[in-house]
Design an enzyme around this catalytic site. Structure first.
Site, mmCIF file in Angstrom:
data_model
loop_
_atom_site.group_PDB
_atom_site.id
_atom_site.type_symbol
_atom_site.label_atom_id
_atom_site.label_comp_id
_atom_site.label_asym_id
_atom_site.label_seq_id
_atom_site.Cartn_x
_atom_site.Cartn_y
_atom_site.Cartn_z
ATOM 1 N N HIS A 52 0.834 -1.224 0.000
ATOM 2 C CA HIS A 52 0.000 0.000 0.000
ATOM 3 C C HIS A 52 0.864 1.268 0.000
ATOM 4 O O HIS A 52 0.719 2.101 -0.904
ATOM 5 C CB HIS A 52 -0.990 -0.030 1.164
ATOM 6 C CG HIS A 52 -1.639 1.290 1.434
ATOM 7 N ND1 HIS A 52 -2.482 1.903 0.522
ATOM 8 C CD2 HIS A 52 -1.552 2.144 2.490
ATOM 9 C CE1 HIS A 52 -2.886 3.059 1.027
ATOM 10 N NE2 HIS A 52 -2.328 3.226 2.217
ATOM 11 N N HIS A 76 3.968 6.892 5.170
ATOM 12 C CA HIS A 76 2.792 7.651 5.616
ATOM 13 C C HIS A 76 1.952 6.953 6.684
ATOM 14 O O HIS A 76 1.255 7.622 7.449
ATOM 15 C CB HIS A 76 1.909 8.072 4.430
ATOM 16 C CG HIS A 76 0.971 7.020 3.936
ATOM 17 N ND1 HIS A 76 1.316 6.137 2.931
ATOM 18 C CD2 HIS A 76 -0.297 6.700 4.295
ATOM 19 C CE1 HIS A 76 0.291 5.329 2.697
ATOM 20 N NE2 HIS A 76 -0.708 5.643 3.512
ATOM 21 N N GLU A 80 0.923 6.125 12.407
ATOM 22 C CA GLU A 80 -0.438 5.718 12.756
ATOM 23 C C GLU A 80 -0.523 4.237 13.122
ATOM 24 O O GLU A 80 -1.150 3.858 14.088
ATOM 25 C CB GLU A 80 -1.386 6.033 11.594
ATOM 26 C CG GLU A 80 -2.835 5.655 11.822
ATOM 27 C CD GLU A 80 -3.490 6.424 12.981
ATOM 28 O OE1 GLU A 80 -2.881 7.376 13.476
ATOM 29 O OE2 GLU A 80 -4.590 6.017 13.397
ATOM 30 N N ASP A 81 0.140 3.394 12.332
ATOM 31 C CA ASP A 81 -0.087 1.951 12.479
ATOM 32 C C ASP A 81 1.046 1.180 13.154
ATOM 33 O O ASP A 81 0.898 -0.007 13.431
ATOM 34 C CB ASP A 81 -0.325 1.321 11.094
ATOM 35 C CG ASP A 81 -1.615 1.814 10.468
ATOM 36 O OD1 ASP A 81 -2.476 2.296 11.224
ATOM 37 O OD2 ASP A 81 -1.750 1.735 9.240
ATOM 38 N N ASP A 143 -3.109 8.461 -1.175
ATOM 39 C CA ASP A 143 -3.471 7.383 -0.242
ATOM 40 C C ASP A 143 -4.917 6.953 -0.494
ATOM 41 O O ASP A 143 -5.227 5.770 -0.640
ATOM 42 C CB ASP A 143 -3.300 7.917 1.192
ATOM 43 C CG ASP A 143 -3.729 6.916 2.253
ATOM 44 O OD1 ASP A 143 -3.441 5.719 2.100
ATOM 45 O OD2 ASP A 143 -4.350 7.358 3.250
ATOM 46 N N ASP A 263 -22.504 15.144 -26.960
ATOM 47 C CA ASP A 263 -21.049 14.999 -26.769
ATOM 48 C C ASP A 263 -20.568 14.180 -25.582
ATOM 49 O O ASP A 263 -20.325 14.690 -24.502
ATOM 50 C CB ASP A 263 -20.362 16.364 -26.779
ATOM 51 C CG ASP A 263 -20.731 17.272 -25.621
ATOM 52 O OD1 ASP A 263 -21.787 17.081 -25.040
ATOM 53 O OD2 ASP A 263 -19.924 18.143 -25.285
HETATM 54 MN MN MN Z 1 -2.641 4.672 3.845
#
Ligand code: MN
Length: 725
Positions: A52, A76, A80-81, A143, A263
């Protein structure tokens, strides 16, 4: 299952292609670091998590951003993780990268989904406001794009909520930042989950007509190319079907089926120079029939998001209309990548510095859009310097004026919450209630039933009118006595500051006038209003200042007027025509002509400007003004001195039936009284009556009444009155 190697490979290629010369050792270190940190995590489809961030980095590389941005993309999700920290990333990959990761983390933690349409604007503004560096927004959009591409692995519920968020926040932001390509992809991917039927319908139609469409586009394409080559304009020309969501939107907006749509084809002619653009336009109009009113020159007038191109719609030999967009390569880059393309043309390093951000700000400033169709979803992002966006613990967004505190927040939730406020937690930490909030803060208010209510200081601390109003309301209701005392002291302080006499407030004549000016019935009500903050002392005093000053000035004038007369003593007290003016002493006296008082009459004095005291009988119509508060102070009590011998002038008016010899009869009576007659004359009225005026001297009112009785007994005299008109 997707492999690390495949993703690493395509990211590598994207970097080589769009960011040639990038330091790959740094990239590889970041990849290894992230891979290690995420090693225990898996994507929903079972792939290793690291693919990812690699995919996001690839998208960022395609945008042609810089090394910091690509590093930021690779890392990134680390804060957070995983157990990675800002400091660690800063140490290993530099402060800028760490800041970018931190910024993305903040956006990830914030909740941008809302069911309320009214909140969208705030959410988008907050998104921007939270990102001090525009690269944070770009990484976050990349992301989201990758997450949208792999949305099939999510639960249906999550698909819907993420797609809504994408439609509400990410696609409009991509549009505003001029990144058409991303915007289209985000919209098409969202539509797939939000209206699968509608999406399928269009896809089926397009697939069924694919051959036909391609043949049509090839014909047109060749025709244009052939012509341009013939005149020596080098060009890249290709046709495409407009993106699914734009077809979908047109169908719904115009309530048409796809067959009826005008169109759905668009052709692009990309050339080297601006003069070439206009040349190409001429050739296109020569080759095909122009549809009137559809030509747009976005080269001379770029769109707010910097988009530039010439647009025209024409009809080919088959009778099918199509759009042709003509632009230079540079315009093309800007159209596809928007703000990101800006990096490609930038000289030197330092991407994302203040100046760049200014550029984005200008871009984001709301502008009048002329092309309604293209801008149906346009954003109106005002300057958001003056706003701060924070969350409730449940994720509801609250917009407050910049500099707002937990107090403002509490009152924005409910006045009951504000009034019971005893403390606050910001981002789960106990915080002073006067601490200014910052974008993205999660604010929790601690309340207590035994709270004493707001403090007056809060009025100075809070920034929002809402909070101020509610605090004032509370004080108004809860604390009358305290308000009166508080208001009184600040009101009196203000009076003193402006050197106004407090005695004015208790002056029975002036006070009612002042209260009327202030629109209050009594002083306590006004003090209470000041006390709870409904009125400022300065404003209240300001409203009555002129009146007080005027009254004070008038009083001073009168004193000054009277004093010299008294001091000079030219007229002695008792010689003042037999009248004593109380409180003042001797002064100039004159008797009013309207009622000509004589000793024994009830009298009152009026302080005239410049002529001393004028004496009226109390029953004189002109003396009734003494009951008027505005004139009070000018009326003084006077009395007769014990000095009988001096005669006074007085006047009687007699109304009579006109007859011959009347004047003689009146003169005879007057002569017999032995008073000195100074004037006797008459005039006829049109109604057969006459008015006689007699001016004579008497010693007192008894003598006057005796004379009046005798005159009334003369035949034809109907009535009499003192004084003269
Ligand atoms: Mn992400």
């Amino acid at each position: 299952m997707e492999s690390f190697a495949a993703h690493y490979g395509s990211m590598y290629q994207a970097i080589q292609r769009y960011m040639p010369g990038t330091d790959m050792t740094m990239i590889d270190r970041a990849v290894e670091y992230a891979r290690e940190k995420h090693k225990d995590q898996k994507r929903k489809d079972g792939s290793p998590y690291i693919i990812h961030p690699l995919a996001v980095a690839e998208i960022v590389a395609e945008m042609g951003l810089d090394l910091d941005a690509v590093l930021g993309a690779i890392l990134h999700d680390c804060i957070e993780d995983t157990d990675a920290s800002h400091d660690e990333i800063a140490k290993l990959f530099g402060n800028t990268t760490a800041e970018l990761v931190e910024g993305v983390t903040k956006l990830t933690r914030a909740n941008f989904s809302s069911t309320e349409q009214a909140q969208m604007e705030n959410l988008r503004k907050m998104f921007m406001a939270m990102s001090k560096d525009i690269r944070v927004v770009l990484i976050k959009i990349a992301d989201r794009l990758h997450n949208m591409r792999t949305m099939q692995y999510q639960s249906p519920q999550k698909q819907i909520s993420k797609c809504r968020e994408t439609m509400d926040i990410y696609a409009p932001l991509a549009h505003r930042l001029g990144m058409q390509k991303m915007k289209w992809e985000l919209e098409d991917l969202s539509l797939r989950y939000l209206d699968p039927k509608g999406y399928e319908e269009i896809m089926e139609y397009l697939n069924a007509h694919k051959e036909q469409d391609e043949a049509f586009m090839a014909t047109i394409q060749d025709k244009i190319k052939e012509r341009l080559q013939g005149v020596g304009i080098s060009n890249t020309t290709y046709g495409r079907i407009k993106h699914v969501y734009s077809i979908y939107r047109k169908m719904h907006a115009q309530d048409k089926s796809i067959e009826e749509l005008y169109d759905i084809y668009a052709f692009r002619v990309i050339v080297d120079t601006i003069p070439d653009c206009y040349n190409v336009l001429g050739h296109v109009h020569d080759l095909f029939n122009l549809v009137p009113g559809r030509f747009k020159d976005y080269i001379s007038t770029p769109k707010p998001n910097m988009y530039q191109s010439l647009h025209t719609t024409v009809i080919g030999s088959q009778g099918i209309p199509f759009e042709v967009q003509i632009r230079t390569w540079q315009m093309h880059e800007t159209a596809e990548y928007g703000i990101a393309a800006h990096w490609k043309y930038k000289q030197g390093a330092g991407a994302g510095n203040e100046k760049d951000f200014e550029w984005v700000r200008r871009l984001l400033e709301s502008q009048q859009d002329t092309d309604a169709e293209d801008y149906v979803h346009s954003l109106k992002i005002d300057m958001f310097d003056d706003e701060v966006f924070v969350f409730t613990p449940k994720g509801k967004i609250v917009s407050l004026p910049a500099g707002s505190t937990p107090i403002d927040f509490a009152y924005a939730i409910h006045s009951g919450v504000g009034n019971a406020l005893v403390g606050a937690k910001v981002n789960n930490r106990i915080t002073n209630i006067d601490t200014p909030l910052t974008n993205g803060d999660i604010v929790e208010i601690i309340t207590s039933k035994s709270a004493k209510g707001p403090s007056r200081d809060w009025l100075n601390i809070c920034k929002s009118n809402q909070a101020r109003t509610k605090i004032k309301q509370w004080f108004k209701k809860e604390k009358r006595e305290e308000n009166v005392a508080h208001g009184k002291s600040s009101f009196e302080a203000e009076m003193k500051r402006l050197l106004l006499p407090l005695s004015a407030l208790s002056d029975p004549e002036l006070a009612p006038q002042l209260l009327k000016k202030l629109s209050f019935d009594n002083w306590d009500d006004m003090y209470a209003a000041i006390g709870y903050g409904g009125l400022t002392a300065a404003k209240a005093v300001g409203r009555i200042r002129d009146d007080i000053n005027k009254a004070v000035k008038a009083q001073n004038e009168e004193k000054q007027l009277l004093r010299p007369m008294a001091e000079a003593g030219k007229v002695s007290r008792h010689a003042a025509n037999g009248v004593i003016v109380e409180d003042i002493g001797s002064c100039m006296i004159k008797f009013a002509k309207c009622c000509t008082p004589v000793p024994g009459d009830d009298i009152v004095g009026f302080i005239t400007k410049g002529f001393g005291v004028s004496v009226h009988r109390t029953d004189c119509p002109n003396a009734q003004g003494r009951n008027d508060p505005r004139q009070s102070g000018r009326w003084v009590r006077v009395s007769w001195a014990n000095q009988e011998e001096q005669p006074f002038d007085t006047t009687l008016e007699l109304e009579c039936q006109t007859r011959d010899g009347l004047l003689l009869d009146l003169a005879t009576v007057m002569t017999s009284t032995r008073v000195r007659v100074k004037e006797l004359n008459g005039k006829d009225l049109p109604n057969g009556h006459s008015i006689f005026t007699v001016r004579f001297e008497v010693k007192n009112v008894q003598e006057l009444e005796a004379i009046r009785n005798r005159l009334m007994n003369v035949r034809s005299v109907l009535g009499s009155r003192r004084g003269q008109n």
